[in-house]
Design a protein around this motif. Structure first.
Motif, mmCIF file in Angstrom:
data_model
loop_
_atom_site.group_PDB
_atom_site.id
_atom_site.type_symbol
_atom_site.label_atom_id
_atom_site.label_comp_id
_atom_site.label_asym_id
_atom_site.label_seq_id
_atom_site.Cartn_x
_atom_site.Cartn_y
_atom_site.Cartn_z
ATOM 1 N N ILE A 1 33.121 41.635 -95.272
ATOM 2 C CA ILE A 1 32.375 42.766 -94.743
ATOM 3 C C ILE A 1 32.737 42.924 -93.272
ATOM 4 O O ILE A 1 32.764 41.952 -92.518
ATOM 5 N N ARG A 2 33.020 44.149 -92.873
ATOM 6 C CA ARG A 2 33.394 44.443 -91.495
ATOM 7 C C ARG A 2 32.286 45.237 -90.813
ATOM 8 O O ARG A 2 31.666 46.096 -91.435
ATOM 9 N N PHE A 3 32.061 44.950 -89.553
ATOM 10 C CA PHE A 3 31.113 45.734 -88.772
ATOM 11 C C PHE A 3 31.482 45.612 -87.299
ATOM 12 O O PHE A 3 32.274 44.741 -86.907
ATOM 13 N N GLU A 4 30.898 46.481 -86.499
ATOM 14 C CA GLU A 4 31.182 46.542 -85.062
ATOM 15 C C GLU A 4 29.926 46.185 -84.282
ATOM 16 O O GLU A 4 28.823 46.596 -84.653
ATOM 17 N N ALA A 5 30.092 45.433 -83.217
ATOM 18 C CA ALA A 5 28.971 45.035 -82.369
ATOM 19 C C ALA A 5 29.309 45.362 -80.922
ATOM 20 O O ALA A 5 30.483 45.446 -80.537
ATOM 21 N N VAL A 6 28.261 45.531 -80.137
ATOM 22 C CA VAL A 6 28.411 45.819 -78.718
ATOM 23 C C VAL A 6 27.682 44.738 -77.924
ATOM 24 O O VAL A 6 26.604 44.285 -78.318
ATOM 25 N N GLU A 7 28.290 44.296 -76.838
ATOM 26 C CA GLU A 7 27.688 43.264 -75.999
ATOM 27 C C GLU A 7 26.608 43.891 -75.129
ATOM 28 O O GLU A 7 26.867 44.843 -74.393
ATOM 29 N N THR A 8 25.402 43.360 -75.213
ATOM 30 C CA THR A 8 24.263 43.925 -74.492
ATOM 31 C C THR A 8 23.931 43.179 -73.211
ATOM 32 O O THR A 8 23.255 43.737 -72.338
ATOM 33 N N GLY B 191 28.413 31.930 -67.373
ATOM 34 C CA GLY B 191 28.005 30.543 -67.280
ATOM 35 C C GLY B 191 26.629 30.256 -67.833
ATOM 36 O O GLY B 191 26.199 29.092 -67.813
ATOM 37 N N ARG B 192 25.945 31.320 -68.356
ATOM 38 C CA ARG B 192 24.564 31.078 -68.799
ATOM 39 C C ARG B 192 24.222 31.725 -70.129
ATOM 40 O O ARG B 192 23.750 31.048 -71.035
ATOM 41 N N ARG B 193 24.493 33.037 -70.321
ATOM 42 C CA ARG B 193 23.971 33.702 -71.512
ATOM 43 C C ARG B 193 24.833 34.901 -71.881
ATOM 44 O O ARG B 193 25.344 35.611 -71.006
ATOM 45 N N ILE B 194 24.974 35.137 -73.192
ATOM 46 C CA ILE B 194 25.569 36.356 -73.723
ATOM 47 C C ILE B 194 24.693 36.837 -74.880
ATOM 48 O O ILE B 194 24.035 36.043 -75.556
ATOM 49 N N ALA B 195 24.669 38.151 -75.096
ATOM 50 C CA ALA B 195 23.889 38.745 -76.187
ATOM 51 C C ALA B 195 24.648 39.945 -76.716
ATOM 52 O O ALA B 195 25.377 40.615 -75.982
ATOM 53 N N TRP B 196 24.466 40.220 -77.995
ATOM 54 C CA TRP B 196 25.140 41.336 -78.647
ATOM 55 C C TRP B 196 24.257 41.899 -79.752
ATOM 56 O O TRP B 196 23.277 41.277 -80.169
ATOM 57 N N LYS B 197 24.616 43.086 -80.233
ATOM 58 C CA LYS B 197 23.932 43.697 -81.362
ATOM 59 C C LYS B 197 24.905 44.642 -82.061
ATOM 60 O O LYS B 197 25.859 45.141 -81.445
ATOM 61 N N GLY C 144 22.288 38.971 -81.740
ATOM 62 C CA GLY C 144 22.393 37.544 -81.468
ATOM 63 C C GLY C 144 22.375 37.264 -79.983
ATOM 64 O O GLY C 144 22.635 38.146 -79.150
ATOM 65 N N GLU C 145 22.066 36.028 -79.660
ATOM 66 C CA GLU C 145 22.025 35.596 -78.262
ATOM 67 C C GLU C 145 22.377 34.124 -78.196
ATOM 68 O O GLU C 145 21.857 33.301 -78.958
ATOM 69 N N LEU C 146 23.296 33.773 -77.279
ATOM 70 C CA LEU C 146 23.695 32.394 -77.023
ATOM 71 C C LEU C 146 23.444 32.090 -75.556
ATOM 72 O O LEU C 146 23.779 32.897 -74.679
ATOM 73 N N SER C 147 22.863 30.935 -75.288
ATOM 74 C CA SER C 147 22.605 30.548 -73.907
ATOM 75 C C SER C 147 22.793 29.048 -73.756
ATOM 76 O O SER C 147 22.647 28.286 -74.726
ATOM 77 N N GLY D 129 36.243 44.431 -73.476
ATOM 78 C CA GLY D 129 35.309 43.340 -73.709
ATOM 79 C C GLY D 129 33.915 43.766 -74.080
ATOM 80 O O GLY D 129 33.061 42.911 -74.367
ATOM 81 N N GLY D 130 33.624 45.073 -74.109
ATOM 82 C CA GLY D 130 32.275 45.525 -74.416
ATOM 83 C C GLY D 130 31.951 45.583 -75.891
ATOM 84 O O GLY D 130 30.792 45.498 -76.277
ATOM 85 N N ARG D 131 32.980 45.732 -76.727
ATOM 86 C CA ARG D 131 32.777 45.827 -78.173
ATOM 87 C C ARG D 131 33.572 44.746 -78.886
ATOM 88 O O ARG D 131 34.542 44.193 -78.340
ATOM 89 N N SER D 132 33.169 44.466 -80.114
ATOM 90 C CA SER D 132 33.849 43.452 -80.913
ATOM 91 C C SER D 132 33.834 43.866 -82.377
ATOM 92 O O SER D 132 32.871 44.469 -82.856
ATOM 93 N N GLN D 133 34.921 43.558 -83.073
ATOM 94 C CA GLN D 133 35.058 43.827 -84.498
ATOM 95 C C GLN D 133 34.868 42.520 -85.257
ATOM 96 O O GLN D 133 35.597 41.547 -85.014
ATOM 97 N N TRP D 134 33.888 42.497 -86.167
ATOM 98 C CA TRP D 134 33.556 41.299 -86.919
ATOM 99 C C TRP D 134 34.016 41.451 -88.368
ATOM 100 O O TRP D 134 33.937 42.528 -88.942
ATOM 101 N N ARG D 135 34.456 40.332 -88.942
ATOM 102 C CA ARG D 135 34.756 40.270 -90.373
ATOM 103 C C ARG D 135 34.099 39.006 -90.918
ATOM 104 O O ARG D 135 34.471 37.891 -90.540
#
Length: 406
Positions: free
Chosen positions: A308-315, A320-326, A337-340, A293-299
């Motif tokens: 375009i493909r790239f890899e992101a890591v959850e920071t 129940g409140r917030r997630i962020a990645w880069k 990005g950040e969602l809350s 769950g720490g990394r994600s593959q985006w297309r």
């Protein structure tokens, strides 16, 4: 005489008038202006969409007028305030020499705060206008601080008896944090003042108009510099964010929020599921998380629909409140990005989304894309409406997931 007159008349009859054709550049320019005029006319007076286009253009004109008016007032106010500051500084330099030792002591303490990393480590004593400085400072700060204190109005002399240190860690009372509060010039700040932007833009325009008298190579170089300064003044963005060079993920910052008719505990499962991103962001084709769950593959859909493909890591993740990645280092698409979600009254929730990314050519590329219709801010607002519809109706909105939007 008669013969000569006839000969002159015959010669005059043999003169042929030749008319030169207009230059090709003028013809091309006229044709281009005509084509542009035709396209503008067709765009504004289209039978179906012309009325809404004209209304939108009118609204933008009104908005631009208000913006120019407010900007002018801001510049005038900033120039007036800065003028008062200059007059106050001049009055301070001329009339501030008559001050007692207590006032001088406070002036010295304030000046040390601008030039010394840890001003509390310096002891100040003032007697009859003579200042004695003891304590600990760094080598690189000693001379600069000494000169600054000596220039204070009312100071008759300075005795810097402090102990200098090359390394802050060797000072008895030193700490690694903190720093001198140096006053940066306006041109070296991240954000320019309204007066600085106006004066810089005006100076760039004047120098551009005078650069025609310079030799061509030098004139082109001067005009390029003027264009850079004008763009910097118009956008009020640092050059690294303006061009995208060295800006990392922070060239463009887009953020917005929306209220949904659902409690936070029902919003969070949809918001935190990477697999659902493609349902409310059509430019995202799919996202796959790793087993841990720490990394994600985006297309994602790139230019001309090329994936375009790239890899992101959850920071960050606060359940129940917030997630962020880069994105990880070395990726073609650099973004974060950040969602809350935060609860609201009456069983509602507010979703906040923030994205930072670096498009081609930075903010310049962002502006060009906006001119040609690919406005990221408008797309962002539509994506939030899709997310709202997905949460409130528990189904994907019509048209989502069908491919990239125009």
């Amino acid at each position: 005489m008669v013969v000569s007159t006839r000969a002159g008349a015959e010669r005059s009859q043999n003169i042929t008038v030749v008319r030169q054709a207009p230059p090709m550049s003028r013809t091309v320019s006229a044709a281009g202006l005509g084509a542009v005029g035709g396209m503008v006319t067709e765009y504004l007076f289209d039978p179906e969409l012309g009325r809404s286009r004209r209304a939108r253009l009118r609204d933008k004109g009104v908005r631009l007028t208000h913006g120019v008016r407010n900007g002018t007032r801001t510049v005038v106010r900033d120039v007036r305030n800065r003028g008062q500051g200059v007059l106050g500084a001049a009055r301070y330099r001329t009339t501030g020499r008559e001050a007692d030792d207590e006032v001088l002591h406070e002036r010295v303490r304030a000046e040390l705060g601008r030039h010394v990393r840890h001003p509390r480590e310096v002891d100040v004593r003032v007697e009859s206008g003579h200042v004695t400085l003891t304590g600990d400072v760094l080598d690189r700060e000693s001379r600069r601080a000494h000169r600054a204190v000596a220039r204070i109005p009312g100071v008759a002399g300075v005795d810097a008896s402090w102990t200098t240190h090359h390394d802050a860690r060797r000072a008895p009372r030193s700490r690694e944090d903190g720093g001198p509060m140096e006053a940066l010039q306006d041109l070296f700040r991240q954000r320019w003042s309204p007066a600085g932007r106006s004066l810089t833009g005006l100076a760039a325009a004047v120098v551009w108009s005078l650069s025609g008298r310079l030799p061509r190579p030098l004139g082109y170089l001067v005009r390029a510099g003027c264009a850079v300064l004008a763009a910097r003044a118009a956008t009020n963005l640092p050059l690294r964010r303006l061009t995208g060079i060295g800006a990392g993920r922070d060239a463009i910052d887009v953020g917005d929020s929306i209220s949904v008719a659902a409690p936070a505990e029902e919003v969070w499962p949809v918001l935190s599921d990477y697999g659902l991103f493609a349902r409310w962001m059509p430019d995202v084709l799919d996202v796959r998380r790793s087993d841990d769950g720490g990394r994600s593959q985006w297309r994602v859909s790139g230019p001309a629909g090329v994936p375009i493909r790239f890899e992101a890591v959850e920071t960050a993740r606060e359940e129940g409140r917030r997630i962020a990645w880069k994105t990880t280092e070395g990726q073609l698409v650099a973004h974060s990005g950040e969602l809350s979600v935060t609860p609201e009254d009456a069983g509602r929730s507010r979703i906040q989304v923030r994205l930072t990314y670096n498009p081609a050519f930075g903010a310049v590329g962002h502006a060009v894309a906006k001119i040609f219709g690919a406005d990221p801010g408008r797309k962002f607002a539509k994506d939030l409406m899709r997310l709202k519809s997905l949460i409130e109706t528990r189904r994907a909105p019509v048209g989502a997931g069908a491919g990239p939007r125009e």
